[in-house]
Scaffold this active site. Structure first.
Site, PDB file in Angstrom:
ATOM      1  N   GLY A 117      -1.986  -6.666   7.711  1.00 13.30           N
ATOM      2  CA  GLY A 117      -0.433  -6.829   7.665  1.00 13.30           C
ATOM      3  C   GLY A 117      -0.066  -5.877   8.737  1.00 13.30           C
ATOM      4  O   GLY A 117       0.869  -5.941   9.657  1.00 13.30           O
ATOM      5  N   GLY A 118      -0.398  -4.613   8.455  1.00 14.56           N
ATOM      6  CA  GLY A 118       0.099  -3.167   9.482  1.00 14.56           C
ATOM      7  C   GLY A 118      -1.034  -2.611   9.308  1.00 14.56           C
ATOM      8  O   GLY A 118      -1.849  -2.119   8.305  1.00 14.56           O
ATOM      9  N   MET A 119      -0.974  -1.421  10.269  1.00 13.02           N
ATOM     10  CA  MET A 119      -1.907  -0.083  10.413  1.00 13.02           C
ATOM     11  C   MET A 119      -0.989   0.910  10.682  1.00 13.02           C
ATOM     12  O   MET A 119      -0.436   0.956  11.845  1.00 13.02           O
ATOM     13  CB  MET A 119      -3.060  -0.391  11.103  1.00 13.02           C
ATOM     14  N   GLU A 120      -1.031   2.030   9.804  1.00  9.98           N
ATOM     15  CA  GLU A 120      -0.080   3.104   9.933  1.00  9.98           C
ATOM     16  C   GLU A 120      -0.554   3.936  11.208  1.00  9.98           C
ATOM     17  O   GLU A 120      -0.500   5.216  10.849  1.00  9.98           O
ATOM     18  CB  GLU A 120       0.094   3.722   8.691  1.00  9.98           C
ATOM     19  N   ASN A 121      -1.095   3.681  12.377  1.00  9.18           N
ATOM     20  CA  ASN A 121      -1.317   4.562  13.323  1.00  9.18           C
ATOM     21  C   ASN A 121      -0.203   5.469  13.426  1.00  9.18           C
ATOM     22  O   ASN A 121       0.869   5.040  13.738  1.00  9.18           O
ATOM     23  CB  ASN A 121      -1.886   4.048  14.242  1.00  9.18           C
ATOM     24  N   HIS A 140       6.687   0.077   4.427  1.00 11.92           N
ATOM     25  CA  HIS A 140       5.272   0.510   4.024  1.00 11.92           C
ATOM     26  C   HIS A 140       4.682   1.367   5.047  1.00 11.92           C
ATOM     27  O   HIS A 140       4.134   2.551   4.715  1.00 11.92           O
ATOM     28  CB  HIS A 140       4.461  -0.844   3.699  1.00 11.92           C
ATOM     29  N   GLU A 141       4.457   1.014   6.299  1.00 10.81           N
ATOM     30  CA  GLU A 141       3.773   1.848   7.258  1.00 10.81           C
ATOM     31  C   GLU A 141       4.561   2.912   7.558  1.00 10.81           C
ATOM     32  O   GLU A 141       3.969   4.108   7.756  1.00 10.81           O
ATOM     33  CB  GLU A 141       3.830   0.844   8.647  1.00 10.81           C
ATOM     34  N   HIS A 172       3.720   5.598   5.055  1.00 13.92           N
ATOM     35  CA  HIS A 172       2.750   6.233   5.219  1.00 13.92           C
ATOM     36  C   HIS A 172       2.828   7.648   6.298  1.00 13.92           C
ATOM     37  O   HIS A 172       1.746   8.580   6.234  1.00 13.92           O
ATOM     38  CB  HIS A 172       1.475   5.421   6.041  1.00 13.92           C
ATOM     39  N   GLU A 226      -2.656   4.538  -0.777  1.00 17.49           N
ATOM     40  CA  GLU A 226      -1.707   3.186  -0.717  1.00 17.49           C
ATOM     41  C   GLU A 226      -1.032   2.999  -2.034  1.00 17.49           C
ATOM     42  O   GLU A 226       0.029   2.460  -1.967  1.00 17.49           O
ATOM     43  CB  GLU A 226      -3.016   2.110  -0.902  1.00 17.49           C
ATOM     44  N   ASP A 272     -14.345  -0.640   3.259  1.00 14.19           N
ATOM     45  CA  ASP A 272     -13.754  -2.147   2.982  1.00 14.19           C
ATOM     46  C   ASP A 272     -13.695  -2.657   2.006  1.00 14.19           C
ATOM     47  O   ASP A 272     -12.635  -3.381   1.802  1.00 14.19           O
ATOM     48  CB  ASP A 272     -14.068  -2.772   4.262  1.00 14.19           C
ATOM     49  N   TYR A 326      -3.243  -0.218  -4.308  1.00 18.90           N
ATOM     50  CA  TYR A 326      -1.626  -0.289  -3.822  1.00 18.90           C
ATOM     51  C   TYR A 326      -1.064  -0.638  -5.269  1.00 18.90           C
ATOM     52  O   TYR A 326       0.093   0.301  -5.268  1.00 18.90           O
ATOM     53  CB  TYR A 326      -1.565  -1.495  -2.793  1.00 18.90           C
ATOM     54  N   ARG A 355      -5.102 -12.550   9.664  1.00 18.51           N
ATOM     55  CA  ARG A 355      -4.508 -11.781   8.757  1.00 18.51           C
ATOM     56  C   ARG A 355      -5.480 -11.885   7.527  1.00 18.51           C
ATOM     57  O   ARG A 355      -5.285 -13.096   6.867  1.00 18.51           O
ATOM     58  CB  ARG A 355      -3.132 -11.786   8.579  1.00 18.51           C
ATOM     59  N   LYS A 388      -5.287 -10.857   4.525  1.00 18.99           N
ATOM     60  CA  LYS A 388      -4.366 -11.504   3.104  1.00 18.99           C
ATOM     61  C   LYS A 388      -4.442 -12.613   2.848  1.00 18.99           C
ATOM     62  O   LYS A 388      -4.260 -13.299   1.841  1.00 18.99           O
ATOM     63  CB  LYS A 388      -3.201 -10.383   3.154  1.00 18.99           C
TER      64      LYS A 388
HETATM   65 ZN   LIG Z   1      -0.935   0.898   3.180  1.00 18.44          ZN
END
Ligand SMILES: [Zn+2]
Length: 600
Positions: free
Chosen positions: A265-269, A292-293, A296, A315, A370, A378, A552, A554
């Site tokens: 969904g997203g990656m909190e870089n 959410h991101e 983080h 998470e 993973d 979460y 994705r 999910k």
């Molecule tokens: Zn997250």
């Protein structure tokens, strides 16, 4: 809970207890023809053990062309060694050090199947004219594009020069992202210390639109306008999070919307969240993902899990904070619905997972981290924090969290360290209700304690009632309300219908609610799951389009899992996957290969 857990990271070959890398200098060329990053990394380190004579780094399928060590006497060729390639960890790169050395230079090229990079053909992008590259370093994929100490316990600053074809743009999770001109050479600097799993790079035909004074959105030119409209509340979200948990410490917050094969969904870089285009619903109904991101930026990026067994610290906290941000910006009804749907997700995971994977402080011995990335850390983590909030009272709990983020800012901590801090700063005191919190049960055991919070939502209760009525044949209330329902309410309605509706029910649902045609990815997903269960043929083409067009995890994982439950479904899954696989990210390929039981 009394163990003093030495943060020995099962998922890294590195030896940061002896020699710890502090700063990276990258110089990389993006070669779309060969699907490789080529260049060098200089790693500056400090010795924590004066007698240490070897620096050990993590690598995976890197072609190492040479290694030098540097110190007061200048650069000198090193007698480096690459260990055997472990299927999960990759290969250790050992570099013997001279006394006085304080840096190492590694010249390398990434492998064509680097697990942390996806190289897209122009046909896989929205614009169809230029190729696209993006990274996904979490959990242990950074090592497939940079030789690093790839453990979240080690934090580094970095600078980078990245070269691309002159008409393309390069971005990193760092300062220096271009908002205008292109030239093929881009320079970045990351002044805040981050673990390797937060290193990020992307390149392609990418445009920019500002969202606020310190935020903006990057995406392919045909997508960027739509993305900017969807995410126009970003600055409001930042202000809400700052009111709750203190200043945003990463200067800018930008979002990069990737092509649809992005497996998450997203990656909190840090500074540059990577996001799936499947949240662009057109009505902001899925922007909790941005909350959410953004969350983080406190939980995960600022205070980081020291090992992947502590993943819930990232998470669980973030899912809790995400809902607090949603509450501030969109109100308690919306946040309440998200909590209830989250609790449903948790129940589903509990029904599906082995006991060992129901534990927040998860045992990942011998496994790829993973595998621990289910919804459990979460939702069970968020529920744990919500329970604490209800017992402590919101004001006291908010103060606790704010102090927690200050106290551990830019550090990586274990579950044991969190528990010690929690005991000292929140649970203490005689006669406190909080003294009864079942910590051991909540964190170290499967299932959910009976005393856990029970989120409720009046809206969703009404919708559940409408679903019951509909199932009994009283379809009118749902039919008249559905158009006004939010995405959350529609999801609840679908989830509360019989899991495998009859052919007639499916036909009626589709006729009344246009579900096969839904362009909302969450609704379409929930519907397609029901359509597979009920063998609803009119949704077949949509299912194939969905699975081929979107990567994705999910969404695709449960759909393939549902398909393979029947023999006909298994054949169908294999047929669709043959078309979809070339477009999937390596992480998604790995997941679906496991489900179909072969390399298809
Ligand atoms: Zn997250």
């Amino acid at each position: 809970m009394t163990e003093t857990f030495a943060p020995r990271d099962l998922h890294s070959h590195a030896n940061p207890g002896e020699v710890r890398v502090r700063h990276l200098e990258l110089d990389l060329e993006v070669d779309f023809q060969r699907r490789a990053l080529r260049g060098s990394a200089i790693l500056q380190f400090e010795r924590r053990d004066a007698a240490a004579s070897v620096l050990r780094l993590d690598t995976r399928s890197l072609d190492i062309r040479g290694v030098e060590t540097g110190g007061p006497a200048g650069w000198s060729r090193a007698a480096w060694e690459l260990g055997p390639a472990d299927p999960i960890l990759g290969a250790a790169l050992s570099v013997p050090l001279r006394s006085g050395d304080d840096r190492v230079r590694v010249a390398y090229t990434t492998g064509p199947a680097a697990s942390g990079l996806q190289w897209l053909e122009p046909a896989q992008t929205a614009g169809k004219r230029q190729p696209f590259l993006f990274s996904q370093s979490q959990a242990i994929h950074a090592r497939s594009w940079v030789p690093v100490q790839d453990t979240p316990a080690v934090r580094v600053t970095y600078e980078a020069t990245v070269r691309t074809p002159s008409d393309l743009v390069a971005l990193m999770g760092a300062s220096g992202n271009p908002t205008g001109g292109r030239g093929g050479t881009y320079r970045f600097r990351m002044p805040q210390r981050i673990p390797a799993y937060l290193m990020a790079i992307a390149a392609g035909d990418i445009g920019f639109e500002p969202l606020g004074p310190r935020s903006g959105v990057y995406a392919e030119p045909s997508v960027v306008g739509r993305a900017a409209a969807e995410f126009s509340d970003t600055e409001k979200m930042m202000e809400a999070a700052e009111r709750l948990y203190g200043p945003y410490r990463w200067d800018r917050y930008d979002i990069l919307v990737l092509p649809p094969s992005f497996p998450f969904g997203g990656m909190e870089n840090p500074r540059l969240t990577f996001a799936t285009p499947t949240v662009l619903a057109g009505d902001k109904s899925l922007v909790a993902l941005i909350a959410h991101e953004l969350a983080h930026s406190w939980s995960g990026n600022l205070v980081t899990n020291a090992t992947w067994s502590d993943f819930w610290l990232n998470e669980g906290f973030t899912t809790y904070i995400e809902r607090r941000i949603v509450e501030e910006v969109y109100g308690s009804d919306t946040a309440g619905m998200e909590a209830v749907l989250g609790r449903q997700d948790l129940e589903e995971e509990l029904a599906r997972l082995d006991d060992r994977d129901e534990v927040l402080h998860i045992d990942l011995t011998g496994r790829d981290p993973d595998e621990g990335a289910t919804r459990l850390p979460y939702e069970k983590g968020a529920l744990f924090l919500r329970t604490l909030e209800e017992l402590a009272g919101r004001k006291r709990f908010d103060e606790f969290l704010r102090r927690y983020f200050d106290h551990f800012a830019f550090q990586s901590i274990t579950t044991a360290e969190f528990v010690a801090y929690l005991r000292e700063h929140l649970l203490g005191g005689d006669g406190s209700k909080l003294a009864s919190v079942p910590l051991e049960e909540g964190i170290e055991r499967p299932g959910v304690p009976a005393s856990a919070a029970q989120p409720a939502s009046e809206n969703l209760r009404r919708v559940a009632h409408a679903a019951e009525e509909w199932t009994r044949g009283r379809c009118e209330p749902a039919k008249s309300d559905f158009p006004r329902w939010t995405t959350h309410e529609r999801l609840q309605f679908l989830r509360r219908l019989p899991a495998a509706p009859s052919a007639e029910q499916l036909r009626d649902l589709d006729r009344d609610f246009q579900l096969t045609r839904s362009t909302n990815a969450e609704i379409a997903f929930q519907w397609l799951l029901m359509a597979i269960r009920g063998g609803y043929a009119p949704a077949d083409a949509r299912l194939e389009e969905f699975l081929v067009g979107i990567g994705r995890r999910k969404f695709i994982k449960p759909l393939y899992e549902e398909l393979v439950k029947s023999e006909a479904g298994r054949r169908r899954a294999a047929e669709i996957y043959r078309k979809a696989r070339p477009g999937y990210h390596p992480i998604a390929v790995d997941t679906v290969d496991r489900i179909l039981g072969s390399g298809a």
